[in-house]
Scaffold this motif. Structure first.
Motif, PDB file in Angstrom:
ATOM      1  N   GLU A  92       0.821  -1.201   0.000  1.00 15.99           N
ATOM      2  CA  GLU A  92       0.000   0.000   0.000  1.00 15.99           C
ATOM      3  C   GLU A  92       0.860   1.256   0.000  1.00 15.99           C
ATOM      4  OE1 GLU A  92      -0.089  -2.380   2.222  1.00 15.99           O
ATOM      5  OE2 GLU A  92      -2.032  -3.382   1.978  1.00 15.99           O
ATOM      6  N   PRO A  93       0.496   2.248  -0.832  1.00 16.21           N
ATOM      7  CA  PRO A  93       1.280   3.481  -0.921  1.00 16.21           C
ATOM      8  C   PRO A  93       1.530   4.147   0.423  1.00 16.21           C
ATOM      9  CG  PRO A  93      -0.276   3.382  -2.729  1.00 16.21           C
ATOM     10  CD  PRO A  93      -0.587   2.213  -1.843  1.00 16.21           C
ATOM     11  N   VAL A  96       4.268   2.336   2.138  1.00 19.77           N
ATOM     12  CA  VAL A  96       5.536   2.611   1.451  1.00 19.77           C
ATOM     13  C   VAL A  96       6.067   3.967   1.911  1.00 19.77           C
ATOM     14  CG1 VAL A  96       6.621   3.112  -0.776  1.00 19.77           C
ATOM     15  CG2 VAL A  96       5.044   1.184  -0.565  1.00 19.77           C
ATOM     16  N   ASP A 115       8.887  -1.711  -8.785  1.00 19.86           N
ATOM     17  CA  ASP A 115       7.480  -2.012  -9.066  1.00 19.86           C
ATOM     18  C   ASP A 115       7.194  -3.503  -9.181  1.00 19.86           C
ATOM     19  OD1 ASP A 115       8.648  -2.565 -11.509  1.00 19.86           O
ATOM     20  OD2 ASP A 115       7.518  -1.050 -12.639  1.00 19.86           O
ATOM     21  N   GLU A 132       1.210   5.323  -7.742  1.00 16.91           N
ATOM     22  CA  GLU A 132       0.860   5.859  -6.427  1.00 16.91           C
ATOM     23  C   GLU A 132       1.932   5.559  -5.395  1.00 16.91           C
ATOM     24  OE1 GLU A 132      -1.525   7.922  -5.447  1.00 16.91           O
ATOM     25  OE2 GLU A 132      -1.989   8.071  -7.598  1.00 16.91           O
ATOM     26  N   ARG A 133       2.604   4.449  -5.547  1.00 15.89           N
ATOM     27  CA  ARG A 133       3.686   4.099  -4.626  1.00 15.89           C
ATOM     28  C   ARG A 133       4.855   5.086  -4.776  1.00 15.89           C
ATOM     29  NH1 ARG A 133       4.751  -1.032  -2.959  1.00 15.89           N
ATOM     30  NH2 ARG A 133       6.622  -1.116  -4.277  1.00 15.89           N
ATOM     31  N   ARG A 135       4.481   8.201  -5.879  1.00 20.91           N
ATOM     32  CA  ARG A 135       3.981   9.466  -5.326  1.00 20.91           C
ATOM     33  C   ARG A 135       4.099   9.486  -3.796  1.00 20.91           C
ATOM     34  NH1 ARG A 135      -0.787   9.335  -9.091  1.00 20.91           N
ATOM     35  NH2 ARG A 135      -0.260  10.738 -10.813  1.00 20.91           N
ATOM     36  N   ALA A 136       3.800   8.352  -3.176  1.00 18.69           N
ATOM     37  CA  ALA A 136       3.878   8.272  -1.716  1.00 18.69           C
ATOM     38  C   ALA A 136       5.320   8.410  -1.240  1.00 18.69           C
ATOM     39  CB  ALA A 136       3.285   6.953  -1.238  1.00 18.69           C
ATOM     40  N   TYR A 174       6.553   7.311 -13.747  1.00 21.36           N
ATOM     41  CA  TYR A 174       7.254   7.460 -12.468  1.00 21.36           C
ATOM     42  C   TYR A 174       7.939   8.820 -12.385  1.00 21.36           C
ATOM     43  CZ  TYR A 174       6.575   2.370 -12.290  1.00 21.36           C
ATOM     44  OH  TYR A 174       6.037   1.104 -12.309  1.00 21.36           O
TER      45      TYR A 174
END
Length: 271
Positions: A92-93, A96, A115, A132-133, A135-136, A174
């Protein structure tokens, strides 16, 4: 005068501005210090190399294992250290991001997020989740203005998905999500490398050597900014160890021990 973490991070970013540099991968404090003594400007951890030092397979180390290792590496040298942070040790982002925030506190100058899922049947995270990962991770790095450099990795080639179009699409995504540097381990040909460089320009590209076989000069001419070697130095070290150990175990002889690195030089290196 000791080099501060802020200074390491600033110099690491500067290295990515022009030219091409080698980012070798130590697997413990001793090898980190040895690489610093040889004049390298920055170092990168290796998930596989570190795992083998504690008797585990690659991708079987824990978050706590890695955080302790990164802290030791960063404290042992005056060079910037880039962390192989695997997949962020979470799916989950939000998790992470929380783990990246902890990694930043070890003193690293950069870190990468992969990824890959570890599942051969479905080796890559769904595209939107993978984005999203990243971005987090970006948000976690920016939360305290650390200046840590974020690398986004597409692992498709390492998992048998040699689809360059997929890789280019993901790396661009990314980059848009906040990755400062892009990396597709497993690409080999000059055409593949040039395509990746072009796709994410002007952001820097990391190239894994050992997969491509190019020289520093050749990689630089293709527009690559930095070269890492993954677990290759660790595998070379293990090759010498296992060759000598097998000779003793199977033949009862000791000739390979004569090829060891001089102990006196190691003692001088570590002072």
């Amino acid at each position: 005068m000791p080099v501060t973490t802020a200074e390491k991070r600033a110099s690491f970013r500067q290295l990515h501005q022009a030219g091409c540099f080698i980012l070798p991968n130590p697997f413990d404090v001793g090898t980190a210090k040895a690489l610093q003594s040889l004049g390298f400007k920055a170092l990168a951890s290796t998930s596989a190399g570190f795992a083998w030092t504690i008797g585990k397979a690659d991708n079987r180390v824990t978050l706590e294992d890695v955080l302790g290792h990164l802290e030791s590496l960063c404290a042992s040298v005056d060079l910037p250290v880039n962390a192989d942070f695997e997949g962020g040790f979470a799916v989950e982002p939000a998790k992470v991001g929380a783990n990246v925030a902890r990694a930043v506190k070890t003193g690293v100058a950069g870190l990468s997020i992969e990824d890959s899922t570890g599942d051969k049947a479905k080796p890559l995270f769904e595209r939107e989740l993978a984005i999203e990962r990243i971005r987090a991770a970006r948000a976690a790095i920016d939360a305290d203005n650390s200046g840590v450099l974020l690398t986004g990795r597409c692992e498709a080639f390492l998992w048998g998905q040699a689809d360059l179009g997929l890789v280019l699409d993901r790396l661009r995504a990314y980059s848009d999500a906040g990755a400062d540097c892009l990396y597709a381990p497993g690409i080999k040909t000059k055409e593949e490398i040039a395509a990746v460089v072009k796709a994410v320009h002007p952001k820097p590209v990391n190239l894994l050597i050992g997969a491509s076989g190019l020289s520093l000069k050749e990689a630089g001419e293709l527009g690559v900014r930095r070269i890492s070697v993954g677990g290759s130095l660790a595998r070379n070290a293990w090759a010498g160890f296992m060759k000598a150990a097998r000779e003793m175990a199977e033949q009862g002889t000791f000739t390979e021990l004569a090829h060891g690195y001089p102990g006196g030089e190691l003692n001088r290196l570590f002072g």
